[in-house]
Design a protein around this motif. Structure first.
Motif: not given
Length: 288
Positions: A127-129, A151
């Protein structure tokens, strides 16, 4: 040789345990070829990230400009580790001075970073973030000031970031190699940037250091009366037997010229000394 019944039973138990342990061990120590390898280097008190496939290096320090009232106080950095999602990533952990431990709980289990030794972990980020962590091994008085920020971005954004870093590195190298005489103001501005990234964690932004391990540069004989050649030698080659690392391979000629100029004129040192990239180039040649 004929084994007795008891020996056969013991051997059977040993093999059954070994089989289960081997399966578990294969999950912990993954041997699948990685798509991306990062060398994570702990130092008092910063992280250096080498992107092995792309020849990119990032130095990550505590962001000291964040106010105590902010949620990310003591939890943010000047340079984040950028990683792509859906990619098998191998982390190679080591250190330059004492034991550290790069740990982002949401991404990978903790493993010590040991000087002269390589440990390995791996991760696949789904998951991006933003993912946060911290040095998890007490490494000295600055232990609390070694946050980790990752990131995670899409593969497309990551590829664009890599291209941008390579273009910036090429431009910086061309700038450092240019036949230009830099002004005091230019050298001081560039030198402050380099100092805060590479030197400030140990010698402190104030130049007061953390004696005895990290001596003060403000008002010291080394930065005010020593020969410039000796100053360059320390920055380029480090000092064996101390915590002073060699920066010659990590900083270009302009960056070394600028940070030397800055250290000799910041905090009231005011020597008036200026160092040009050509002098750094000559100092490197003298070392060969």
């Amino acid at each position: 040789m004929v084994l007795g019944f008891g020996a056969v039973v013991v051997l059977g138990i040993d093999l059954s345990i070994a089989g289960k342990a081997t399966k578990v061990f294969s999950l912990v120590e993954d041997t699948t070829p990685p798509e991306l390898t990062l060398k994570v280097i702990g130092s008092q008190w910063k992280w250096t990230y080498d992107y092995m496939e792309d020849d990119i290096q990032i130095v990550s320090n505590l962001d000291r400009d964040i106010a105590e009232s902010e949620d990310t106080y003591l939890r943010d950095v000047d340079n984040k580790m950028i990683l792509p999602v859906d990619t098998r990533i191998r982390f190679l952990h080591t250190a330059t001075d004492v034991l550290h431990a790069w740990w982002v709980p949401a991404l990978a289990y903790k493993k010590d970073a040991i000087p002269g030794y390589i440990n390995e972990t791996w991760a696949i980020i789904e998951k991006e973030g933003i993912y946060r962590g911290q040095c998890a091994e007490i490494c000295g008085t600055g232990h609390a000031f070694m946050p980790i920020v990752v990131e995670a971005v899409s593969k497309e954004k990551y590829a664009a970031w890599v291209d941008g870093k390579k273009e910036a590195a090429t431009a910086a190298l061309a700038e450092a190699s240019a036949d230009k005489t830099w002004s005091m103001d230019e050298l001081m501005a560039r030198g402050e940037q380099v100092y805060n990234t590479a030197c400030g964690a140990c010698h402190q932004p104030t130049g007061l250091g953390l004696p005895p391990a990290f001596p003060a540069l403000k008002g010291s004989a080394f930065t005010t009366t020593s020969e410039i050649s000796a100053h360059l030698d320390i920055i380029i080659n480090g000092k064996p037997g101390t915590a002073m690392a060699a920066w010659g391979a990590q900083l270009n000629d302009l960056e070394i010229a600028a940070v030397t100029t800055y250290e000799r004129n910041a905090w009231g040192n005011d020597t008036g000394d200026m160092v040009q990239p050509a002098e750094v180039k000559a100092a490197r040649s003298n070392n060969k």
